[in-house]
Design an enzyme around this catalytic site. Sequence first.
Site, PDB file in Angstrom:
ATOM      1  N   CYS A 197     108.717 -25.819   0.389  1.00 46.20           N
ATOM      2  CA  CYS A 197     109.770 -25.722   1.388  1.00 46.20           C
ATOM      3  C   CYS A 197     111.033 -26.165   0.663  1.00 46.20           C
ATOM      4  O   CYS A 197     111.090 -27.271   0.147  1.00 46.20           O
ATOM      5  CB  CYS A 197     109.477 -26.648   2.567  1.00 46.20           C
ATOM      6  SG  CYS A 197     110.896 -26.852   3.646  1.00 46.20           S
ATOM      7  N   LYS A 201      75.645 -41.365 -21.110  1.00 45.78           N
ATOM      8  CA  LYS A 201      76.224 -40.074 -21.437  1.00 45.78           C
ATOM      9  C   LYS A 201      77.643 -40.084 -20.874  1.00 45.78           C
ATOM     10  O   LYS A 201      77.856 -40.002 -19.665  1.00 45.78           O
ATOM     11  CB  LYS A 201      75.414 -38.930 -20.834  1.00 45.78           C
ATOM     12  CG  LYS A 201      75.944 -37.568 -21.269  1.00 45.78           C
ATOM     13  CD  LYS A 201      75.038 -36.453 -20.797  1.00 45.78           C
ATOM     14  CE  LYS A 201      75.500 -35.099 -21.314  1.00 45.78           C
ATOM     15  NZ  LYS A 201      76.911 -34.824 -21.127  1.00 45.78           N
ATOM     16  N   LYS A 247      70.427 -36.121 -16.822  1.00 46.87           N
ATOM     17  CA  LYS A 247      71.597 -36.080 -15.946  1.00 46.87           C
ATOM     18  C   LYS A 247      71.321 -36.771 -14.618  1.00 46.87           C
ATOM     19  O   LYS A 247      70.305 -36.525 -13.979  1.00 46.87           O
ATOM     20  CB  LYS A 247      71.988 -34.624 -15.683  1.00 46.87           C
ATOM     21  CG  LYS A 247      72.262 -33.826 -16.938  1.00 46.87           C
ATOM     22  CD  LYS A 247      73.704 -33.919 -17.357  1.00 46.87           C
ATOM     23  CE  LYS A 247      74.509 -32.910 -16.584  1.00 46.87           C
ATOM     24  NZ  LYS A 247      75.804 -32.637 -17.187  1.00 46.87           N
ATOM     25  N   CYS A 290     107.252 -23.431   6.721  1.00 48.02           N
ATOM     26  CA  CYS A 290     107.036 -24.881   6.637  1.00 48.02           C
ATOM     27  C   CYS A 290     106.524 -25.423   7.972  1.00 48.02           C
ATOM     28  O   CYS A 290     107.124 -25.142   9.011  1.00 48.02           O
ATOM     29  CB  CYS A 290     108.343 -25.561   6.247  1.00 48.02           C
ATOM     30  SG  CYS A 290     108.239 -27.357   6.301  1.00 48.02           S
ATOM     31  N   ASP A 329      81.259 -39.071 -19.808  1.00 53.88           N
ATOM     32  CA  ASP A 329      81.787 -37.830 -19.250  1.00 53.88           C
ATOM     33  C   ASP A 329      83.230 -37.688 -19.704  1.00 53.88           C
ATOM     34  O   ASP A 329      84.168 -38.046 -19.011  1.00 53.88           O
ATOM     35  CB  ASP A 329      81.700 -37.899 -17.724  1.00 53.88           C
ATOM     36  CG  ASP A 329      81.838 -36.538 -17.094  1.00 53.88           C
ATOM     37  OD1 ASP A 329      81.826 -35.535 -17.831  1.00 53.88           O
ATOM     38  OD2 ASP A 329      81.974 -36.476 -15.860  1.00 53.88           O
ATOM     39  N   CYS A 378     114.745 -30.600   5.489  1.00 56.96           N
ATOM     40  CA  CYS A 378     113.442 -30.567   6.143  1.00 56.96           C
ATOM     41  C   CYS A 378     113.018 -31.989   6.552  1.00 56.96           C
ATOM     42  O   CYS A 378     112.956 -32.889   5.722  1.00 56.96           O
ATOM     43  CB  CYS A 378     112.407 -29.976   5.185  1.00 56.96           C
ATOM     44  SG  CYS A 378     110.720 -30.147   5.766  1.00 56.96           S
ATOM     45  N   GLU A 416      71.378 -44.222 -24.456  1.00 61.60           N
ATOM     46  CA  GLU A 416      72.811 -44.537 -24.363  1.00 61.60           C
ATOM     47  C   GLU A 416      73.389 -43.901 -23.118  1.00 61.60           C
ATOM     48  O   GLU A 416      72.834 -42.932 -22.608  1.00 61.60           O
ATOM     49  CB  GLU A 416      73.552 -43.936 -25.573  1.00 61.60           C
ATOM     50  CG  GLU A 416      73.066 -44.444 -26.893  1.00 61.60           C
ATOM     51  CD  GLU A 416      73.541 -43.578 -28.057  1.00 61.60           C
ATOM     52  OE1 GLU A 416      74.245 -42.573 -27.809  1.00 61.60           O
ATOM     53  OE2 GLU A 416      73.206 -43.913 -29.194  1.00 61.60           O
ATOM     54  N   CYS A 427     109.691 -27.701   9.353  1.00 63.80           N
ATOM     55  CA  CYS A 427     111.010 -27.176   9.732  1.00 63.80           C
ATOM     56  C   CYS A 427     111.010 -25.671   9.930  1.00 63.80           C
ATOM     57  O   CYS A 427     112.035 -25.085  10.222  1.00 63.80           O
ATOM     58  CB  CYS A 427     112.054 -27.572   8.692  1.00 63.80           C
ATOM     59  SG  CYS A 427     111.806 -26.737   7.118  1.00 63.80           S
ATOM     60  N   TYR A 487      79.293 -42.727 -30.680  1.00 63.00           N
ATOM     61  CA  TYR A 487      77.863 -42.819 -30.407  1.00 63.00           C
ATOM     62  C   TYR A 487      76.985 -42.165 -31.466  1.00 63.00           C
ATOM     63  O   TYR A 487      75.779 -42.123 -31.323  1.00 63.00           O
ATOM     64  CB  TYR A 487      77.527 -42.220 -29.043  1.00 63.00           C
ATOM     65  CG  TYR A 487      78.155 -40.871 -28.759  1.00 63.00           C
ATOM     66  CD1 TYR A 487      77.814 -39.754 -29.502  1.00 63.00           C
ATOM     67  CD2 TYR A 487      79.095 -40.736 -27.739  1.00 63.00           C
ATOM     68  CE1 TYR A 487      78.395 -38.531 -29.248  1.00 63.00           C
ATOM     69  CE2 TYR A 487      79.679 -39.504 -27.480  1.00 63.00           C
ATOM     70  CZ  TYR A 487      79.326 -38.412 -28.243  1.00 63.00           C
ATOM     71  OH  TYR A 487      79.898 -37.203 -27.994  1.00 63.00           O
TER      72      TYR A 487
HETATM   73  S1  IVH Z   1      74.977 -37.212 -29.010  1.00 60.17           S
HETATM   74  C1  IVH Z   1      73.776 -34.216 -31.914  1.00 60.17           C
HETATM   75  N1  IVH Z   1      75.480 -39.178 -27.364  1.00 60.17           N
HETATM   76  O1  IVH Z   1      77.557 -34.847 -24.237  1.00 60.17           O
HETATM   77  C2  IVH Z   1      73.888 -34.970 -30.654  1.00 60.17           C
HETATM   78  N2  IVH Z   1      76.479 -37.076 -26.936  1.00 60.17           N
HETATM   79  O2  IVH Z   1      76.476 -32.417 -23.092  1.00 60.17           O
HETATM   80  C3  IVH Z   1      75.184 -34.751 -30.058  1.00 60.17           C
HETATM   81  N3  IVH Z   1      77.949 -37.063 -24.970  1.00 60.17           N
HETATM   82  O3  IVH Z   1      78.682 -32.666 -26.741  1.00 60.17           O
HETATM   83  C4  IVH Z   1      75.607 -35.594 -29.007  1.00 60.17           C
HETATM   84  N4  IVH Z   1      77.664 -39.169 -24.433  1.00 60.17           N
HETATM   85  O4  IVH Z   1      80.151 -34.698 -26.141  1.00 60.17           O
HETATM   86  C5  IVH Z   1      75.698 -37.891 -27.656  1.00 60.17           C
HETATM   87  N5  IVH Z   1      75.850 -41.031 -26.007  1.00 60.17           N
HETATM   88  C6  IVH Z   1      76.069 -39.741 -26.304  1.00 60.17           C
HETATM   89  C7  IVH Z   1      76.930 -38.940 -25.516  1.00 60.17           C
HETATM   90  C8  IVH Z   1      77.094 -37.594 -25.874  1.00 60.17           C
HETATM   91  C9  IVH Z   1      78.286 -38.047 -24.123  1.00 60.17           C
HETATM   92  C10 IVH Z   1      78.470 -35.678 -24.877  1.00 60.17           C
HETATM   93  C11 IVH Z   1      78.790 -34.999 -26.179  1.00 60.17           C
HETATM   94  C12 IVH Z   1      77.986 -33.735 -26.169  1.00 60.17           C
HETATM   95  C13 IVH Z   1      77.771 -33.543 -24.709  1.00 60.17           C
HETATM   96  C14 IVH Z   1      76.594 -32.653 -24.453  1.00 60.17           C
END
Ligand code: IVH
Length: 702
Positions: free
Chosen positions: A456, A136, A344, A438, A138, A461, A134, A441, A247
């Site tokens: 300022c 991740k 990552k 400034c 942010d 100005c 999936e 001015c 998720y």
């Molecule tokens: S699963 C028990 N799935 O990433 C498993 N986390 O760095 C828990 N996050 O605290 C997380 N996308 O807030 C899961 N597809 C995803 C995610 C995800 C983002 C976040 C989540 C977690 C953090 C860890």
Amino acid sequence: MYIQEEIQALNALSRSLIQGLTPDDPKQAVDALRKVINYHDWRYYVLSEPIVSDYEYDVLFKELRAIEDAHPALLTADSPTQRVARALNEDFENVEHTIPMLSLDNSYNADDLMDFDRRVKELSGEAQVAYTVEPKFDGASIALIYENDILTRAATRGNGRFGDNITNNAKVIKSIPLKANFSQYGIRKIELRGEVIIEKNTFEAMNASRIENGQDPFQNARNTASGGLRMKDPNQVAQRGLEAFIYQIGYVQDDAGEELKIGQSYSQHANTDMLYQLGFKVPTEERGLFKSMDEVIAFTSFWEDKRDDYNYEIDGLVVKVDDYRLQTKIGATSHHPRWAMAYKFKAKQATTKLLDIDYQVGRTGAITPVAKVEPVFLAGVTISSISLHNEDQIKEKDIRIGDTVLIERAGDVIPYVVGPVKDARTGSEKPFQFIQTCPSCASDLVKPGSEAAWRCVNIECPAQAEERMIHFVSKGAMDIDGLGKDIVKRFMQEGLITSIPDLYQLDYEKILQLEGWKEKSVENLKKGLEASKGNPSWRLMVGLGVRHVGSTMAKALAQQVNHLLDFQDWTTEQLVDLEDVGPKVAESLQEFFTNPQNVDTIKALEGLGVNVHRGEAAGAASQQLAGKTFLFTGSLTQFTRDEAKAMVEDHGGKVLSGVSTKLNYLVAGEKAGSKLKKAEALGTIEVIDEVTFLSMLKDMIA
Ligand code: IVH
């Protein structure tokens, strides 16, 4: 909470640890690492103002774990490696998660993933394991509880065991269903895990409007989302455009109250489909189910390339063992599940040289330091100047002129300086000193108590005047055709304009003599300016730059009054009574409309033919009620209070907020109370009912 001295010491300690200057003595090393990690947790989770990248945080965390592994005697129960504990925000009720919300372990390359696969196979005893992958997200994680199909609680992650109860805030997030048909699967209670994010285009639009309103733009979407979840006022939360991706299923209970390990099936992938069917926002086409880690790895670059195509920020992938039964068998540490791994992506970072620090004067006088760097190409754009936001940020990061700096665009559209690369220092770098006066001015700068910015405060100005004028003519404000930033600057330099009303009294003869100006361009400019006079009054309000009032707010506000200057008479109570108007906006409106300079500007513009009335160009429908004052009290049945107000003001009358000798008519509906009594006691006020008011209006304007 940390005090300023501690913060400085911790920043210094953190920098030396990140550079690998860990004390040789293992006891001293773990103490230092724990202190710094706790500090960064606080910055990240409480302040939403991290000062290290995730990667740097990971370096510290992994080092602590390695030393503890090598010296088990040093392990303590309160080490950040032994708990999921992170500091809490005290503003919300503290609630316990049904099961702890864990973090994820991180990986950065194919080797890391292969190691993970090996461990999974060992722990599960399987020869081949299928993974679901999936994005991740942010953002900020949340846990949602549904009982009998109804959303009953939403909580932030908090320290992993206890979070903040933010149910009211979650309810304004439209992608979170308030009701979902779990009972069709025999589920009575379920806890879902997900991530609250702000989509890229929403974030950009929000920042554009903040800049337009003279507010600092948000630095990145993640902090804006997590800050948004914890705002006190759900109305303001609603304005942040938050979205929630779900998720993970945390915990499930059936009708008999028995705990289930599953949702609809044993597959993470299939259960996510179920959540989608039930109306949740889940990662859809970005998701994948793979038979082996080799297949996962083959796909990682495909995802990394597509990263920018998504309308939300992702900083990697999450690889999860798909089968719940295996997940349970594999288990978790106190920090992260052993059956999941974050992969990552490379941060969008580059290094370049900081040539100088420039200063910009905004239209409210705020001074923004700007890093001038050697042009560098980063994630599709060439970057040569980067906002440094304020003095504290530069000092905290210890940025010096001549430094090689690390810049980043990860999780963010606006680039920012992560910090200096200290190893690259030659000794010739110059410590930074914020300017005292400034740049435009030369007046002394001031730093009002709670603010981060130097300002300022000279209202004359020239730089501020220029910024105000550029803003006035801009698309989101008066939208004046043929008049842009460069022309405004040129006209100011030529002395053709010094204040906003000057725009409507231009000396066109002089302009014709300027290089590059011809009859035709002058004609266009005239037309553009003429057309702008008929703008609806909200545009003028935006153009004049009332702080905290963006276009949506201005539209709503402008509808409330016949003439913009009517706001002079509004009390704070009246203002905050309006939908979406909080104390901050109310205060800024009052400040604005009681400032004689602003009042003069509006009067001058009105005199020059600029529309200051409600509606498109039209002013009041008639002036039959000019000089007459009204007040509505009790429950009205013929019209709403807003409609009544509009009727009065459309005909030049005024609506007052209280009973006084200035009041001519009190329109009393059912159950009128103290106001009616007071009006009768005064004896000078004509008390009428709604029907009389309507027929009076008809007679007057017939
Ligand atoms: S699963 C028990 N799935 O990433 C498993 N986390 O760095 C828990 N996050 O605290 C997380 N996308 O807030 C899961 N597809 C995803 C995610 C995800 C983002 C976040 C989540 C977690 C953090 C860890």
